[in-house]
Structures are given as C-alpha cells and as structure tokens.
Motif scaffolding. Structure first.
Motif, mmCIF file in Angstrom:
data_model
loop_
_atom_site.group_PDB
_atom_site.id
_atom_site.type_symbol
_atom_site.label_atom_id
_atom_site.label_comp_id
_atom_site.label_asym_id
_atom_site.label_seq_id
_atom_site.Cartn_x
_atom_site.Cartn_y
_atom_site.Cartn_z
ATOM 1 N N ASP A 90 0.925 -1.130 0.063
ATOM 2 C CA ASP A 90 -0.079 -0.050 0.008
ATOM 3 C C ASP A 90 0.931 1.088 -0.093
ATOM 4 O OD1 ASP A 90 -2.179 -1.362 -0.049
ATOM 5 O OD2 ASP A 90 -3.101 -1.100 1.806
ATOM 6 N N LEU A 98 -9.777 0.522 -5.602
ATOM 7 C CA LEU A 98 -11.146 0.604 -4.590
ATOM 8 C C LEU A 98 -11.706 -0.689 -4.905
ATOM 9 C CD1 LEU A 98 -12.568 3.926 -5.332
ATOM 10 C CD2 LEU A 98 -11.561 3.374 -3.238
ATOM 11 N N GLY A 99 -12.180 -1.177 -3.844
ATOM 12 C CA GLY A 99 -13.195 -2.386 -3.784
ATOM 13 C C GLY A 99 -12.335 -3.693 -3.931
ATOM 14 N N ARG A 100 -11.224 -3.768 -3.970
ATOM 15 C CA ARG A 100 -10.408 -5.170 -4.005
ATOM 16 C C ARG A 100 -9.139 -5.133 -3.231
ATOM 17 N NH1 ARG A 100 -7.242 -5.010 -9.083
ATOM 18 N NH2 ARG A 100 -7.570 -3.079 -10.248
ATOM 19 N N PRO A 101 -8.521 -6.328 -2.974
ATOM 20 C CA PRO A 101 -7.398 -6.350 -2.134
ATOM 21 C C PRO A 101 -6.316 -5.436 -2.631
ATOM 22 C CG PRO A 101 -8.276 -8.482 -2.665
ATOM 23 C CD PRO A 101 -9.002 -7.610 -3.385
ATOM 24 N N ARG A 159 -21.208 -3.821 2.285
ATOM 25 C CA ARG A 159 -20.210 -4.305 2.744
ATOM 26 C C ARG A 159 -19.756 -3.855 4.174
ATOM 27 N NH1 ARG A 159 -15.198 -5.161 -1.343
ATOM 28 N NH2 ARG A 159 -16.678 -6.911 -2.008
ATOM 29 N N PHE A 190 -21.522 -0.630 -5.620
ATOM 30 C CA PHE A 190 -20.095 -0.781 -5.569
ATOM 31 C C PHE A 190 -19.597 -0.268 -4.317
ATOM 32 C CE2 PHE A 190 -15.660 0.835 -6.908
ATOM 33 C CZ PHE A 190 -14.993 -0.297 -6.721
ATOM 34 N N MET A 191 -18.764 -1.060 -3.704
ATOM 35 C CA MET A 191 -17.987 -0.737 -2.331
ATOM 36 C C MET A 191 -16.440 -0.439 -2.410
ATOM 37 S SD MET A 191 -20.759 -0.959 -0.156
ATOM 38 C CE MET A 191 -21.984 -1.085 -0.905
ATOM 39 N N PHE A 192 -16.233 0.537 -1.777
ATOM 40 C CA PHE A 192 -14.993 1.160 -1.858
ATOM 41 C C PHE A 192 -13.989 0.144 -1.017
ATOM 42 C CE2 PHE A 192 -15.394 5.897 -3.106
ATOM 43 C CZ PHE A 192 -16.117 5.485 -3.855
ATOM 44 N N ALA A 193 -14.181 -0.314 0.213
ATOM 45 C CA ALA A 193 -13.374 -1.055 1.034
ATOM 46 C C ALA A 193 -13.115 -2.491 0.766
ATOM 47 C CB ALA A 193 -13.779 -0.858 2.312
ATOM 48 N N ALA A 194 -12.206 -3.255 0.872
ATOM 49 C CA ALA A 194 -12.131 -4.494 0.885
ATOM 50 C C ALA A 194 -10.873 -4.981 1.845
ATOM 51 C CB ALA A 194 -11.258 -4.889 -0.620
ATOM 52 N N VAL A 195 -10.911 -6.539 2.009
ATOM 53 C CA VAL A 195 -10.050 -7.202 2.761
ATOM 54 C C VAL A 195 -10.612 -7.365 4.084
ATOM 55 C CG1 VAL A 195 -7.781 -7.782 3.412
ATOM 56 C CG2 VAL A 195 -8.318 -6.582 1.123
ATOM 57 N N VAL A 250 -7.017 -3.201 6.924
ATOM 58 C CA VAL A 250 -6.326 -2.842 5.606
ATOM 59 C C VAL A 250 -7.327 -1.247 5.271
ATOM 60 C CG1 VAL A 250 -6.305 -3.379 3.163
ATOM 61 C CG2 VAL A 250 -5.536 -4.988 4.835
ATOM 62 N N ARG A 291 -6.432 1.530 7.185
ATOM 63 C CA ARG A 291 -4.993 1.889 6.649
ATOM 64 C C ARG A 291 -4.982 2.857 5.460
ATOM 65 N NH1 ARG A 291 -1.935 -3.114 5.967
ATOM 66 N NH2 ARG A 291 -2.456 -3.042 3.722
ATOM 67 N N ARG A 292 -5.843 2.246 4.657
ATOM 68 C CA ARG A 292 -5.984 2.903 3.105
ATOM 69 C C ARG A 292 -6.867 4.274 3.272
ATOM 70 N NH1 ARG A 292 -7.194 -2.389 -0.838
ATOM 71 N NH2 ARG A 292 -5.111 -3.143 -0.765
ATOM 72 N N THR A 315 -8.786 8.444 -0.599
ATOM 73 C CA THR A 315 -10.051 8.269 -0.578
ATOM 74 C C THR A 315 -10.255 7.669 0.804
ATOM 75 O OG1 THR A 315 -9.574 7.634 -2.681
ATOM 76 C CG2 THR A 315 -11.989 8.086 -2.047
ATOM 77 N N VAL A 325 -12.271 4.808 2.694
ATOM 78 C CA VAL A 325 -12.699 3.665 2.111
ATOM 79 C C VAL A 325 -13.637 2.842 3.086
ATOM 80 C CG1 VAL A 325 -11.278 3.281 0.101
ATOM 81 C CG2 VAL A 325 -10.681 2.349 2.341
#
Lengths: 101, 723
Positions: A90, A98-101, B39, B205-210, B214, B217-218, B228, B230
């Motif tokens: 990161d 956005l929206g994925r690992p 999510r 559509f969702m911004f966050a993941a994992v 994570v 942190r993002r 942005t 998330v």
C-alpha cells in the motif's frame, strides 16, 4: 529540428548531450536519441564524427533496453505481489484500487 | 444571416438534448425504493455484498419455486442471471445460489405479505458467537448443538459474491413491472440465447476490501497523499440515566448502583431497513417506561434516604459484537465510565438486562399471558430474592417468570461484562440477570432482519392524544373504558415495565411498593408508534430540541421510523438521541425558567436540555441523562491487534451510489451487424485509398506554379525558424 541541415560536429554534440541527459534516470531520452540518430549512425555514408555518434547511439539504445527490461520486471512483480506485501504494498502505491485487495 | 445560423444551431442543440433524454428513458426503467446489501469488514474478513464498478447486469429469472433456482444454477444458458425472489423462498434459494454463484449476477429480494414467510433472519445461528463470555455453548458450526437463532442464515457475516437488493412491500409495483417485462421477453427458457431479454442492472460498488485493518490503513492520510476514505468504524452513542444524581461531591456518588440495561440497535442485511421490533424496540421501550415509573415512585428529594441508586443504560451497536456494552465494560474496567462520576466494578452489585423481548407476543396474542425467562449464571441463593419479587409482581398480571440457572447465556450485553470484567463476574460480586421471553431458542423468527417490523409483534396504534400537562392515561382506566384489551401488547408491555419498576423499588427502598403508580399503556402505545411507525409522533415532537426563535425543526420529522442500525461512528444517529431525550422528558424535572436561564444553569450533577415540551412552547429539563461514546475499544487502543478478536472491530465500507434499473438487453444481432458493417467500411476505405494512390497522377491534375511557389516560400520560412 532537421538533422539533415545540421553540420556533423553539431550532430555529435547533440547526440552526446542527449546521452548525458539520459544518464540522469531518463531512459526515454536515450530511447529518443537511439531512434533519432539511428540513420546518422548506421545508414548515412561514413563521415568523421559517425564513429562516435554510433557509440552514443549504441550505448543509449542498450541503456534504454536495460531500463525497459528492468521496469517491466518490476511492474510485473509489483502487480503480482502488491497484495501479499500488505503494508509495504500500500505504501508503494500512489493509487490503491477501490473495492479489491 | 449569422443570426439565422445561430438560431438553427440552438434549435438543433435543444432537439438533440431532448431526444437523448428520451432515448435513455426508453431503454432503462429505474427500480426505485430498493435497499442494497452493503459491505462491512471486521478484523479478519470482509462481509456483505458489492457489485462491480459498473454494476452487475443479469437476465431476469423469476424464482417461483426452488426448481427455478436449480435451473438457474445448472441449466440456464443465457447467463449470468439476476434472480428475482420473494422473502418466502429466500432461505432455500440463497443456499443454492451461494453454492454455485457462477451463473448468478445478483439477487433482487421482494417482500410480499400475501405469500408470507414464517422466518427471515440473516444473522448467525449464534449471534455474536465470537464475542461470547465464558460458558457459552452455542456453536454455529457443529450440527448437533442447540443454537439460539435456529433459522439464522449468517448472511450478515458472509462474503456474498454478488449484489443483493431488497424491495419492501410498499414498492411491489416495481416487481409487477419486472414481471411484465419478464413475461414478454424471457418466458421461453429453452430458447434464450441470442434473444432480446429482460435484464436488471444492480449497482452497489463498495470501496473497502479485505478487512478493517487494511481499509483503515488505506483511509488514513499518508505523507504523500490524502487518500479516499474507504471505510469508517461502526459506532454511535450509548444513553444512560441514573435515578439519583451521581455527580462529584455528592453523597449518592458512592452508593452502589443497580445497572439496568437494554439495547437500542438492530440491523439487517440491507441499507436503511432495520426495524428491530422484537429484536430491540420492545426491550428499549420497556426500559424507558420502567425508568419513567420508577422516577414517579421515588421522588428525587428522597435521594438521601436510600443506600442504592439505579443506572439505566441503553447500549448501541450491540448487533455487531456488542460495541456499546464492550465499551462501557472496558471503560468501567479502567475507571472512566460514566465520565462525570466513574463507577468501579465493585460499585455494581446487580446487573439486570432486558434482553430480546417481544418474540413471543404474537404467540400469545389471544391471551393475557406472557412467559418470561430469567437467565442467570449466578448462585440460586444470590438471585432468589429478586427473582421471587419480580415473579410475584408479574404474577399479578398472569405473566410468568421461569429462572434458568446456566452459564450458557443467550446473546446479550452480559457477555461483554463477563469477558471484560471477569474478576467481578466470576467471583460473583456482580450478580447478573437476563430477562427474555424465550427459552432455549429465539421465539422471534425475524431476528435482526428487514421484516422484524411492527407486524412481527402485532402492534396496532391507538392514537390517543396527550394533554399539555404530559399526563398519560393509566392502563387500568384504558382497560375499564374499553379502549384497550388486556391481551394487547401495549398493556402487556406496560404491565411488564410496572413489574420491573416495582422490583427495582424494593431493591432501592427495601420495602415493597405500596403506592398506585403504574406504567401507562398509553405511553407504551405512543412510544412504540414513534420507534416502529413514524418519527413524526407526539412523543418525539415533544422530546425534540426546542426551537430557537423561528420554527426550528418543527413538524419536519420524517413519517417513517428512525433507522436502528448503529451506523458509522462519524455520524450520530437519531435513535439514541430520541431515546435519551425521551428519558429526559419523562423522568427529568421540568423547570419553570426561560431558555436563556436554562442555558445558563450549570449544576454539575445534572444536564440541562431545552426541549419542545408537551405544548411545544419549550421547556427546560433538568436531568441526569447523558450520552457516552459507543465506539469499540479496538479503535481507541493504540496499536490494537485487529486479529486478536478481543473487541469488536466492525467497519462499514464507503460507497458512492446504489441504484437498480430494468431494461431489455439486445439479442446480439444488432451488435454483430454493426461489427460486420464497420469491418466492411474499413476494408472499403483501405481499398479506395490504395486505388487512389496508384492512380493519383490520373485523378489529380499537376500542381500549378502558384502552389509550387507557395511551397518553396513556406520551406524558406521554416528554414529561417529552425536553423
């Protein structure tokens, strides 16, 4: 600029200058140099400065190719491994998708 | 002439704009009023749904029985498909779709009361299983074990690979529209390939993941960039109110405190739909009503006569690993709650939780009985007295109380106290009692779901006006004059609240209550209406902030219930504010001062609120009610290990928009014709160019000397510029 209208010593000067500029991590300048002076170095009938121009063209070309290979390897590794690197992945990213690992 | 041209262009502009709008509208018909699954993330996983960036597109497949779903996952050819399914089939169909999601683009669930469903709950079989205290036996994995929420699908905690939208009963017209489109284009199932088909596009559509670590942190600002956001931590406010003030320097500060708690929040899989009638509202209403009655039974001036105090607390965020109660227990353990006069664990001899109540109201809707269960992990000897007292108070009204002595407690805030304040709960110095109206498994078949609304508890509003003095009609009077029947839930809840208040009276005063104060079914009726039907209700209008001069928020409360989902900590929800203000309005002292004087009051033992009051002219309330943060300790502990599972780590993803639309997708013939036409045009152009090149001399005449001269002069100019 039209190379055809340039005296030979100026051509050499220009080619050398482009090579030097490319040395400061600007492989695109090397690539431009290679393409631009390719005809001067290898196609045109021989003249005094041609040997040196040829040298710079070859070095620029080789440098540009090495850079391209290195960048391609890095991009591949980064794209494949960014997720598994976690925090470092990161931190290395300017834009995190956005929206994925 | 110029003018004419500009006019013409102007008209063309307008025409093209108008026809564009029409074309878009001709292609798409938007599905309004849907609620999307979104999510959430915890310390280790992402759960819930997301569509792709552009939205998920699928061919409409109406699921009318389970075999339709089997056809969709195994035999359908024109996929992916958008399954349109009623709530009654949702339970059976979702398993199939989740097992083989390759052919599934998404799911549109609709509520249809005529089809009806006997159960609908997307929470786990063992809600908050991984935040349970010692002794819990519920396990959602093992098959043989007894579980609390038998019909739980756990979708609330699963990562679903496709988007799901929910259409409430009120938007059934959208389903009629889709059915019409489906019947016109999609009926011939065996011959769907390459045909124009009725399709749906779901966008969520969702911004966050994992996981939470994570996404936080993002979301955090780095040296280089401002990224942005998330995701946000879940959280809101807890509400607490003590019978007597507990401020600094007061004698009553050091008195032992009986903690009486309930939860505010509920949840569902879908955004903005979390009615929580039997999941949380009945418990919360009982608590507020009982607190009101006890405040009437014990006047404030008698505070110094008694050795005990009562602290009524409403927890928020309990659905998501007990956010509110974990924070309170954590703050008590470090001596920080309530902020003005912190309690130590040893100050709390007794904790009574009004747990999930209301599930069995419908089971007993034709009689006066209402069976309660008192779960307690403590010794019989410690709780006998209070349970007997409560039982005798309930027995007056044909209600029963059965004690259950077990460590295996149903989901409730007691789990947080048993985990975090282990020393006092295990040594037995903090006695715990959990009141529910179910035994062994939930009687509420709609736990934490979109369908846990007022129908689920059989609530019928009586709409009795409240006088400007704020007096509510006593329950007995309502029954005597025939306004209410003894079998109605308002009466039952009022009687239960009375029993709780009287039991607490004896705990505080020492003697049984001999007065005539009872909880009013009229008050219960109004409060249930506020939390289940409409925020534009008498109680909330009176409990709203008093207006400052012109109008304020007058009459602008929406005519729908306040969402009970805890939401993100950055936004404070309306539900805890309303609950707190109701407690203040119903239990606090109404001071006869004007607004300026009210704002200037600074007794540290009290808070002062300027509320609208019963006649909407504004009233100054002196109350011990206050709010405290309900944000998980995980988010305030530096360097907290999110994978440790100690505290709740739930966050919610950010999204930009959610929408759904239906349209007829092309069969592909048009697209193929366009591709073939494009290729032919390219080839033709290439051939023409080649021919022109070959015959250039014949086609174009030789350039004139004028042109030549121009060319040479142009070259001259170039030369001077360049070298």
């Amino acid at each position: 600029m039209d190379l055809a209208r340039l005296p030979n010593d100026k051509k050499l000067q220009l080619c050398r200058w482009y090579f030097k500029v490319g040395c400061v991590f600007l492989p695109f300048v090397w690539a431009v140099n290679t393409v631009w002076f390719f005809k001067e170095a290898f196609v045109k009938p021989p003249y005094d400065e041609q040997k040196q121009i040829k040298k710079y063209v070859v070095m620029s070309g080789a440098g540009a190719i090495i850079w391209a290979i290195a960048l391609a390897i890095w991009v591949t590794i980064y794209q494949l491994q960014r997720v598994s690197w976690g925090v470092i992945g990161d931190e290395l990213s300017f834009i995190v998708p956005l929206g994925r690992p | 002439m110029n003018f004419n041209y500009s006019l013409l262009f102007f008209i063309i502009d307008i025409l093209s704009y108008v026809s564009c709008e029409r074309l878009h509208k001709q292609i798409y018909s938007s599905i309004e009023g849907g609620a999307a699954c979104f999510r959430r993330l915890n310390g280790t996983h992402q759960v819930g749904c997301s569509s792709s960036d552009k939205g998920a597109v699928g061919v409409v497949a109406l699921i009318r029985d389970v075999s339709d779903a089997q056809w969709l996952t195994q035999n359908a050819t024109a996929g992916p498909y958008m399954a349109v399914v009623g709530t009654s089939l949702f339970y059976d169909v979702m398993d199939l779709l989740l097992d083989q999601p390759q052919n599934v683009a998404g799911v549109l669930v609709f509520d249809n009361a005529t089809l009806g469903t006997s159960s609908f709950t997307q929470d786990s079989k063992c809600p908050n299983e991984y935040s349970s205290g010692p002794g819990s036996q519920c396990s959602s994995i093992s098959k043989d074990n007894k579980v609390w929420n038998e019909k739980g699908t756990d979708l609330l905690r699963k990562n679903i690979p496709f988007p799901i939208f929910f259409l409430p009963e009120s938007r059934y017209e959208e389903i009629t529209k889709i059915e019409g489109c489906y019947e016109r284009y999609n009926l011939d199932r065996s011959n769907q390939k390459n045909m124009p088909l009725c399709s749906i596009q779901l966008h969520s559509f969702m911004f966050a993941a994992v996981n939470s670590a994570v996404c936080l942190r993002r979301s955090a600002t780095t040296v280089l960039l401002t990224p942005t956001k998330v995701c946000d931590p879940l959280g809101d406010n807890n509400v607490y109110y003590s019978l007597f003030p507990r401020g600094k320097g007061l004698e009553s500060k050091t008195k032992p405190v009986i903690l009486v708690t309930a939860r505010i929040d509920s949840a569902s899989l879908f955004d903005g739909v979390s009615p929580g009638a039997a999941s949380s509202v009945v418990g919360m209403v009982t608590l507020i009503t009982a607190a009101t009655s006890l405040a009437q039974m014990i006047p404030l001036k008698d505070a110094n006569l008694y050795d005990r105090n009562v602290l009524w607390t409403l927890f928020n965020g309990e659905t998501f690993d007990y956010i509110g109660s974990q924070r309170v227990a954590y703050d008590i353990s470090r001596g920080a709650w309530p902020p003005s006069a912190p309690l130590s664990p040893s100050d709390i001899p007794l904790h009574i939780e009004l747990g999930q109540i209301g599930g069995s109201l419908m089971l007993n809707k034709d009689n006066e009985s209402w069976p309660f269960y008192a779960y307690t992990p403590d010794d019989i000897s410690k709780v006998t007295q209070i349970l007997e007292e409560l039982n005798s108070n309930l027995g007056v009204h044909k209600m029963t109380l059965s004690p259950v002595f077990t460590d295996n407690l149903p989901p409730s805030s007691l789990h947080s106290f048993r985990r975090i304040l282990k020393n006092v709960t295990e040594s037995g110095s903090l006695t715990e009692v959990l009141l529910t109206d179910f035994n062994e498994k939930f009687t509420n078949m709609f736990y934490n779901s979109a369908l846990d609304d007022y129908h689920n508890i059989g609530f019928l509003y009586h709409n009795i006006s409240i006088g400007s003095d704020g007096k509510f009609i006593p329950t007995d009077e309502l029954i005597l004059n025939g306004t209410m029947k003894k079998t109605e839930i308002q009466v039952k809840i009022a009687q239960f609240a009375t029993a709780v208040a009287r039991t607490l009276y004896k705990e505080v005063v020492g003697n049984p209550y001999a007065g005539s104060v009872t909880a009013s079914a009229h008050l219960v009726d109004e409060m249930l209406y506020c939390f289940l039907r409409s925020q534009a209700c008498r109680l909330l209008l009176a409990a709203d902030y008093g207006s400052s001069g012109s109008g304020g928020r007058d009459e602008r409360l929406p005519e729908q219930p306040a969402p009970l989902y805890v939401g993100v900590a950055a936004w404070s929800g309306t539900a805890p504010v309303f609950a707190g203000h109701l407690l203040a309005l119903l239990t606090g002292d109404h001071l006869a001062v004007n607004r300026t004087k009210c704002d200037a009051l600074t007794d540290p033992n009290y808070s002062y609120y300027w509320l609208k009051g019963w006649n909407h002219t504004g009233v100054c309330i002196q109350t011990t009610m206050n709010f405290s943060q309900a944000v998980s300790p995980a988010f305030i502990t530096p360097d907290y290990d999110f994978t440790s599972g100690t505290y709740s780590t739930w966050t919610e993803s950010v999204w930009l928009s959610m929408w759904a639309r239906v349209f007829v997708s092309a069969g592909g013939g048009g697209a193929r014709a366009a591709a073939a036409g494009g290729a032919a045009a390219t080839l033709l152009a290439a051939a023409l160019t080649a021919w022109l090149r070959r015959h250039a001399a014949a086609v174009f005449s030789a350039p004139s000397t004028q042109v030549l001269h121009d060319a040479s002069s142009a070259a001259g100019i170039l030369r001077t510029v360049n070298c």
